[in-house]
Motif scaffolding. Structure first.
Motif, PDB file in Angstrom:
ATOM      1  N   UNK A  18     -61.075 -23.577 -48.209  1.00 20.44           N
ATOM      2  CA  UNK A  18     -59.764 -23.806 -48.800  1.00 20.44           C
ATOM      3  C   UNK A  18     -58.998 -24.862 -48.009  1.00 20.44           C
ATOM      4  N   UNK A  19     -58.412 -25.814 -48.704  1.00 20.99           N
ATOM      5  CA  UNK A  19     -57.618 -26.883 -48.093  1.00 20.99           C
ATOM      6  C   UNK A  19     -56.142 -26.693 -48.430  1.00 20.99           C
ATOM      7  N   UNK A  20     -55.280 -27.091 -47.523  1.00 18.24           N
ATOM      8  CA  UNK A  20     -53.855 -27.175 -47.817  1.00 18.24           C
ATOM      9  C   UNK A  20     -53.313 -28.416 -47.138  1.00 18.24           C
ATOM     10  N   UNK A  21     -52.236 -28.981 -47.703  1.00 17.21           N
ATOM     11  CA  UNK A  21     -51.653 -30.187 -47.130  1.00 17.21           C
ATOM     12  C   UNK A  21     -50.787 -29.819 -45.933  1.00 17.21           C
ATOM     13  N   UNK A  22     -50.866 -30.635 -44.909  1.00 20.85           N
ATOM     14  CA  UNK A  22     -50.229 -30.289 -43.635  1.00 20.85           C
ATOM     15  C   UNK A  22     -48.772 -30.700 -43.551  1.00 20.85           C
ATOM     16  N   UNK A  61     -54.440 -42.742 -44.468  1.00 20.15           N
ATOM     17  CA  UNK A  61     -55.568 -41.880 -44.797  1.00 20.15           C
ATOM     18  C   UNK A  61     -55.254 -41.033 -46.013  1.00 20.15           C
ATOM     19  N   UNK A  62     -56.184 -40.182 -46.385  1.00 22.46           N
ATOM     20  CA  UNK A  62     -55.941 -39.281 -47.508  1.00 22.46           C
ATOM     21  C   UNK A  62     -54.895 -38.253 -47.113  1.00 22.46           C
ATOM     22  N   UNK A  63     -54.263 -37.646 -48.097  1.00 20.21           N
ATOM     23  CA  UNK A  63     -53.253 -36.636 -47.809  1.00 20.21           C
ATOM     24  C   UNK A  63     -53.882 -35.384 -47.202  1.00 20.21           C
ATOM     25  N   UNK A  65     -55.812 -35.487 -44.752  1.00 17.00           N
ATOM     26  CA  UNK A  65     -55.951 -35.725 -43.303  1.00 17.00           C
ATOM     27  C   UNK A  65     -54.631 -36.245 -42.749  1.00 17.00           C
ATOM     28  N   UNK A  66     -54.458 -37.554 -42.705  1.00 18.44           N
ATOM     29  CA  UNK A  66     -53.288 -38.112 -42.023  1.00 18.44           C
ATOM     30  C   UNK A  66     -52.213 -38.637 -42.958  1.00 18.44           C
ATOM     31  N   UNK A  67     -52.460 -38.629 -44.264  1.00 18.67           N
ATOM     32  CA  UNK A  67     -51.558 -39.303 -45.184  1.00 18.67           C
ATOM     33  C   UNK A  67     -50.487 -38.432 -45.803  1.00 18.67           C
ATOM     34  N   UNK A  68     -50.199 -37.272 -45.206  1.00 14.76           N
ATOM     35  CA  UNK A  68     -49.200 -36.381 -45.782  1.00 14.76           C
ATOM     36  C   UNK A  68     -47.928 -36.384 -44.943  1.00 14.76           C
ATOM     37  N   UNK A  69     -46.845 -35.890 -45.528  1.00 15.85           N
ATOM     38  CA  UNK A  69     -45.567 -35.851 -44.821  1.00 15.85           C
ATOM     39  C   UNK A  69     -44.683 -34.813 -45.501  1.00 15.85           C
ATOM     40  N   UNK A  70     -43.816 -34.181 -44.722  1.00 16.06           N
ATOM     41  CA  UNK A  70     -42.911 -33.176 -45.299  1.00 16.06           C
ATOM     42  C   UNK A  70     -42.059 -33.758 -46.420  1.00 16.06           C
ATOM     43  N   UNK A  71     -41.636 -35.025 -46.252  1.00 10.86           N
ATOM     44  CA  UNK A  71     -40.775 -35.637 -47.255  1.00 10.86           C
ATOM     45  C   UNK A  71     -41.515 -35.819 -48.578  1.00 10.86           C
ATOM     46  N   UNK A  72     -42.832 -36.036 -48.523  1.00 10.12           N
ATOM     47  CA  UNK A  72     -43.602 -36.191 -49.757  1.00 10.12           C
ATOM     48  C   UNK A  72     -43.646 -34.863 -50.510  1.00 10.12           C
ATOM     49  N   UNK A  73     -43.885 -33.800 -49.805  1.00 10.57           N
ATOM     50  CA  UNK A  73     -43.919 -32.487 -50.430  1.00 10.57           C
ATOM     51  C   UNK A  73     -42.555 -32.108 -51.000  1.00 10.57           C
ATOM     52  N   UNK A  74     -41.502 -32.494 -50.288  1.00 12.95           N
ATOM     53  CA  UNK A  74     -40.149 -32.209 -50.776  1.00 12.95           C
ATOM     54  C   UNK A  74     -39.870 -32.971 -52.065  1.00 12.95           C
ATOM     55  N   UNK A  75     -40.328 -34.230 -52.134  1.00  8.26           N
ATOM     56  CA  UNK A  75     -40.117 -35.010 -53.350  1.00  8.26           C
ATOM     57  C   UNK A  75     -40.894 -34.401 -54.511  1.00  8.26           C
ATOM     58  N   UNK A 242     -51.712 -26.849 -58.645  1.00  7.95           N
ATOM     59  CA  UNK A 242     -51.564 -27.801 -57.530  1.00  7.95           C
ATOM     60  C   UNK A 242     -52.593 -27.514 -56.438  1.00  7.95           C
ATOM     61  N   UNK A 243     -52.712 -26.263 -56.031  1.00  9.41           N
ATOM     62  CA  UNK A 243     -53.665 -25.916 -54.975  1.00  9.41           C
ATOM     63  C   UNK A 243     -55.105 -26.176 -55.413  1.00  9.41           C
ATOM     64  N   UNK A 244     -55.375 -25.920 -56.687  1.00  7.29           N
ATOM     65  CA  UNK A 244     -56.723 -26.139 -57.197  1.00  7.29           C
ATOM     66  C   UNK A 244     -57.083 -27.619 -57.124  1.00  7.29           C
ATOM     67  N   UNK A 245     -56.151 -28.499 -57.500  1.00  5.59           N
ATOM     68  CA  UNK A 245     -56.428 -29.930 -57.458  1.00  5.59           C
ATOM     69  C   UNK A 245     -56.560 -30.429 -56.030  1.00  5.59           C
TER      70      UNK A 245
END
Length: 375
Positions: A18-22, A61-63, A65-75, A242-245
């Motif tokens: 199982x993966x989740x965005x950091x 990088x991909x979301x 790994x390194x391409x995620x951010x709290x602000x992206x999830x908030x948007x 969302x989690x499935x994708x």
């Protein structure tokens, strides 16, 4: 509606995959693909040559790994709430969104029924999946869609796919009726709102929102390259979707995430929409009325379908005739596109005209007068 996704997610969890965005992660970077540090290089501001704090220009990088951010999830949460859904997941482009959604969702034993006029990206996504695909005539509910739904869904999941506003004809799908059919026969309705998101519905929330169908539509695709004036797209649905994708969608997992500038562009688009939608939509509707009334006055109304949207179709049967009409418009300085067969069925060749809130009365008159020569 999407309990089957929870079952699929449970299997992923049981396998330990199982993966989740950091979100935002701080620390010494030994995981991004920013090999030369160019994504975080300082930039020079103004003539003074003042160096400002590092500005990230790339996702690195991909979301996953390194391409995620709290602000992206908030948007994404803000976008989901705006359109009336529990969750949203952003992709780099609308085409990639449809490739990813359908290739991840459609399994062996599943069936998807789709309108014959859906976008090529949807067709390609269906081909990448493993479900049985069956198209139905455009907006044909009773004779084809209802009949097929009554036959049952075999052992797998049953999906129905349509567009909100169709890109080549400009008309809209009978979404309320489709949602009722899907609910009656246990099918999952998916709506591609590429040409209706940002345009239709209250504040541009889309046709699904305008009809209050969010709880009855399994997934909605909103793209930002049309009415929003930005780039990218989101899938709207439940948190399980969302989690499935995040866990199964190869075009999401194995590509570099959207750049910070793309996220900012999408956020700016929603801010503009909140301020300008009402005024701009009023201007657009006035332009549409002027065009259609002008075509009526020239005796060419019979070439127009009964469509009140910004995509107006003027029929010029035959590839030669439609290209002559396009050439005449181009010579007059009018940018329209002739759509030939086999892109559309033979005999239904047409000029595809996109009207805008910024078009002037004089420009519309020039267009109508140019087309008058082919009446």
């Amino acid at each position: 509606m999407d309990n089957f996704l929870d079952d699929r997610l449970d299997a992923i969890r049981a396998a330990g995959n199982f993966r989740s965005l950091a979100g935002t992660v701080t620390g010494i970077d030994f995981w991004s693909n920013d090999y030369l540090g160019l994504a975080r290089s300082q930039v020079q501001r103004g003539d003074e040559g003042v160096w400002v704090d590092p500005v990230w220009s790339g996702a690195t990088g991909s979301r996953s790994i390194s391409g995620d951010d709290d602000s992206y999830n908030a948007l994404e949460r803000s976008i989901a709430a705006f359109h009336g859904y529990p969750a949203a997941l952003m992709f780099n482009a609308g085409y990639t969104t449809n490739l990813g959604l359908f290739s991840a969702l459609l399994k062996r034993g599943d069936t998807i029924l789709y309108d014959e006029l859906i976008h090529a990206s949807c067709r390609d996504g269906i081909r990448l999946g493993f479900a049985r695909g069956k198209r139905f005539p455009h907006n044909d509910l009773e004779e084809t869609l209802a009949h097929t739904l009554k036959q049952g869904k075999n052992n797998g999941q049953l999906f129905v796919l349509t567009e909100g506003r169709f890109s080549m004809d400009g008309d809209v799908a009978p979404l309320a009726e489709m949602a009722s059919l899907c609910k009656a026969y246990g099918a999952h309705l998916i709506v591609d709102e590429a040409h209706s998101g940002g345009l239709d519905g209250p504040e541009g929330r889309g046709l699904v929102a305008a009809l209050g169908l969010q709880s009855e539509v399994f997934a909605t695709i909103i793209t930002f390259g049309k009415a929003f004036g930005a780039h990218g797209a989101v899938v709207l649905g439940t948190q399980s979707l969302r989690e499935y994708l995040i866990n199964t969608c190869r075009p999401f997992i194995y590509t570099t995430g959207p750049a910070p500038s793309q996220w900012r562009g999408v956020a700016d688009a929603y801010n503009k929409l909140a301020v300008l939608h009402k005024e701009r939509l009023s201007d657009l509707q006035r332009i549409i009325r002027q065009f259609r009334e002008g075509m009526l006055s020239t005796g060419m109304a019979d070439r127009l379908p009964p469509n009140e949207g910004p995509i107006q179709v003027v029929g010029f049967p035959g590839n030669e005739e439609v290209m002559l009409a396009e050439a005449a418009c181009r010579k007059a300085g009018l940018l329209v596109k002739g759509i030939r067969s086999p892109t559309v069925p033979e005999g239904s060749e047409r000029l595809r005209i996109c009207l805008h809130a910024f078009n002037s009365t004089e420009e519309v008159n020039k267009l109508v007068n140019t087309l008058r020569g082919f009446g």
